[in-house]
Design an enzyme around this catalytic site. Structure first.
Site, mmCIF file in Angstrom:
data_model
loop_
_atom_site.group_PDB
_atom_site.id
_atom_site.type_symbol
_atom_site.label_atom_id
_atom_site.label_comp_id
_atom_site.label_asym_id
_atom_site.label_seq_id
_atom_site.Cartn_x
_atom_site.Cartn_y
_atom_site.Cartn_z
ATOM 1 N N GLY A 211 0.799 -1.219 0.000
ATOM 2 C CA GLY A 211 0.000 0.000 0.000
ATOM 3 C C GLY A 211 0.833 1.270 0.000
ATOM 4 C CB SER A 212 3.861 2.325 1.876
ATOM 5 O OG SER A 212 3.348 1.997 3.139
ATOM 6 C CG ASN B 14 -5.170 3.521 8.988
ATOM 7 O OD1 ASN B 14 -5.598 4.542 8.459
ATOM 8 N ND2 ASN B 14 -4.095 3.537 9.738
ATOM 9 C CD GLN C 57 -7.013 -0.979 7.195
ATOM 10 O OE1 GLN C 57 -7.745 -1.897 7.546
ATOM 11 N NE2 GLN C 57 -5.745 -0.923 7.557
ATOM 12 C CB SER D 183 -1.803 -3.373 1.111
ATOM 13 O OG SER D 183 -0.748 -4.077 1.707
ATOM 14 N N GLY D 184 -1.993 -6.559 -0.181
ATOM 15 C CA GLY D 184 -2.404 -7.952 0.005
ATOM 16 C C GLY D 184 -2.526 -8.402 1.451
ATOM 17 C CG HIS D 185 -0.069 -6.756 4.836
ATOM 18 N ND1 HIS D 185 -0.185 -6.355 6.143
ATOM 19 C CD2 HIS D 185 0.320 -5.657 4.153
ATOM 20 C CE1 HIS D 185 0.133 -5.075 6.248
ATOM 21 N NE2 HIS D 185 0.439 -4.628 5.050
ATOM 22 C CB CYS E 204 2.555 2.823 10.747
ATOM 23 S SG CYS E 204 1.719 1.727 9.630
HETATM 24 C C1 LIG Z 1 -4.962 2.953 5.007
HETATM 25 C C2 LIG Z 1 -3.589 2.382 4.819
HETATM 26 N N1 LIG Z 1 -2.823 2.865 3.835
HETATM 27 C C3 LIG Z 1 -1.596 2.382 3.590
HETATM 28 C C4 LIG Z 1 -1.062 1.380 4.373
HETATM 29 C C5 LIG Z 1 0.306 0.863 4.070
HETATM 30 O O1 LIG Z 1 0.232 -0.411 3.478
HETATM 31 P P1 LIG Z 1 1.494 -1.369 3.429
HETATM 32 O O2 LIG Z 1 1.723 -1.858 4.814
HETATM 33 O O3 LIG Z 1 1.095 -2.481 2.500
HETATM 34 O O4 LIG Z 1 2.623 -0.580 2.884
HETATM 35 C C6 LIG Z 1 -1.814 0.864 5.436
HETATM 36 C C7 LIG Z 1 -1.241 -0.161 6.330
HETATM 37 O O5 LIG Z 1 -1.457 -0.123 7.525
HETATM 38 C C8 LIG Z 1 -3.120 1.374 5.652
HETATM 39 O O6 LIG Z 1 -3.889 0.911 6.628
#
Ligand SMILES: Cc1ncc(COP(=O)(O)O)c(C=O)c1O
Length: 395
Positions: free
Chosen positions: A70-71, A151, A179, A199-201, A324
């Protein structure tokens, strides 16, 4: 009893996704750019995954770019829009105050690069207001980026309305749907979404795989230079096992969406009912317009960190906000954005549940939270001041 109540941070991989990952590592281990059979087999797996992912959000396969998560997808979407904006002399971006840091920190970087950023207020219910967004759009606005679902507090934004406004004003619209994908039905066409991150996880796939959807015709800026993978927009040998496993998890999530949602709603509503029996406790965010698996509370007179450690002793994995930012002593920027004051925002708890949670586990969870809150309040100086009338209750 062991209860994993932190699915918004990450999820356990589904057994089917694990199987696909192992099969890919053992059999489809070729480099998709290689011309011989094993390489082409991996390429085929990759392109089938692209078709499947695209179908889930009603996009076309050529609009899907696989990323590390996702990032990366968020960064790439924002830099893509910024590049387009810069060329047209449009240097204004609209977002909201409670986005994930992958968005907020990228926006800060763009501000240093000369962009002006307007962060919309998030109201007490955890929602942005489309009319406030429309009022904030200017001649020089190049991008609106608003998350699909938050999130921490799980609130679901009025995405279709936002999309319609952006389309009417011809402004690019990106949504961080990390999310939401796999948890809510999404249609990028119907909702006028130009770019979307996933994001897959977060839906029982592996960590380190995600995707960015970019509507056809939008020139994508690449973050990583090198080979011609992902149509030249994301260099590096593709992580085929993780991409295939993510896709398997996504197809599974979508196939079971209705049943999972129904069960998650039962769990969530019982959690909310049970935990709100604790005095001076509040639910954060709208009670209905929220992800089916998310319940998030503030308790007066409590430190979130101690609450989490004591719940961990009882076998419960939960969070006080986003994974995070845990470890930082600042209260959650999301809770501050919806108007919670510092003292109250410090005492927060996010429970994000998956559909497999049993009724017995839900009752254990409620009972454990009640016990731990009561115990901590027993020696909290803030709670003593509240009880003595030296401080006023807020909740
Ligand atoms: C809303 C949101 N955006 C972005 C991310 C980042 O995703 P990734 O951990 O796959 O980089 C997260 C992860 O917590 C998220 O909840």
């Amino acid at each position: 009893m062991k209860i994993y109540a932190d699915n918004a941070a990450t999820t356990k991989m589904s057994p089917a996704a694990v199987q696909v990952m192992i099969r890919c590592m053992e059999e489809d281990y070729g480099n998709p750019s290689s011309l011989y059979t094993i390489g082409q087999k991996a390429k085929e797996t990759l392109e089938l995954a692209r078709e499947d992912v695209a179908a889930v959000i009603n996009a076309s396969p050529r609009e899907i770019y696989f990323t590390s998560g996702g990032s990366e997808a968020d960064n790439q979407a924002l830099l893509t829009a910024a590049q387009i904006g810069k060329k047209k002399g449009k240097m204004h971006i609209i977002s909201s105050a409670f986005e994930h840091h992958a968005i907020l920190h990228t926006l800060q970087r763009l501000e240093k690069d000369g962009f002006e950023v307007t962060l919309l207020d998030v109201h007490e219910d955890g929602l942005v207001r489309p009319e406030e967004l429309e009022a904030a759009i200017r001649e020089d606005t190049c991008l609106v980026t608003i998350m699909y679902a938050n999130n921490e507090i799980g609130t679901i934004q009025p995405i279709a309305e936002i999309g319609a406004i952006c389309r009417a004003h011809q402004v690019l619209f990106h949504t961080d749907a990390v999310q939401a994908v796999g948890h809510l039905p999404i249609d990028v066409e119907a909702e006028n979404i130009d770019m979307l991150s996933a994001s897959g996880h977060k839906f029982h796939g592996p960590k380190g795989a995600g995707f960015l959807y970019v509507k056809k015709g939008i020139p994508v800026t690449n973050l990583i230079e090198g080979g011609a993978q992902e149509r030249g927009k994301r260099a590096g040998t593709e992580n085929v096992p993780a991409i295939a496993a993510m896709t398997e998890a996504l197809k599974e999530a979508v196939a079971n969406l209705e049943a999972n949602t129904k069960r998650q709603l039962e769990i969530r509503n019982r959690l909310i009912e049970g935990i709100l029996e604790i005095p001076h406790t509040a639910l954060n965010g709208d009670a209905v317009k929220r992800l089916p698996g998310n319940a998030n509370f503030c308790f007066e007179g409590i430190e979130g960190e101690s609450l989490l450690l004591l719940l961990d002793d009882k076998g419960i994995s939960a969070s006080s906000g986003s994974a995070c930012t845990s470890g930082s002593l600042d209260p959650s920027h999301v809770l501050l954005a919806i108007g919670r004051v510092h003292d109250v925002a410090h005492g927060s708890l996010r429970l994000s549940m998956d559909a497999a949670t049993t009724d017995e586990e839900v009752e254990y969870l409620i009972q454990s939270v009640k016990e731990v809150v009561e115990y901590l309040r027993g020696f909290s100086p803030i709670w003593r001041d509240l009880m003595n009338g030296k401080k006023e209750f807020i909740l």
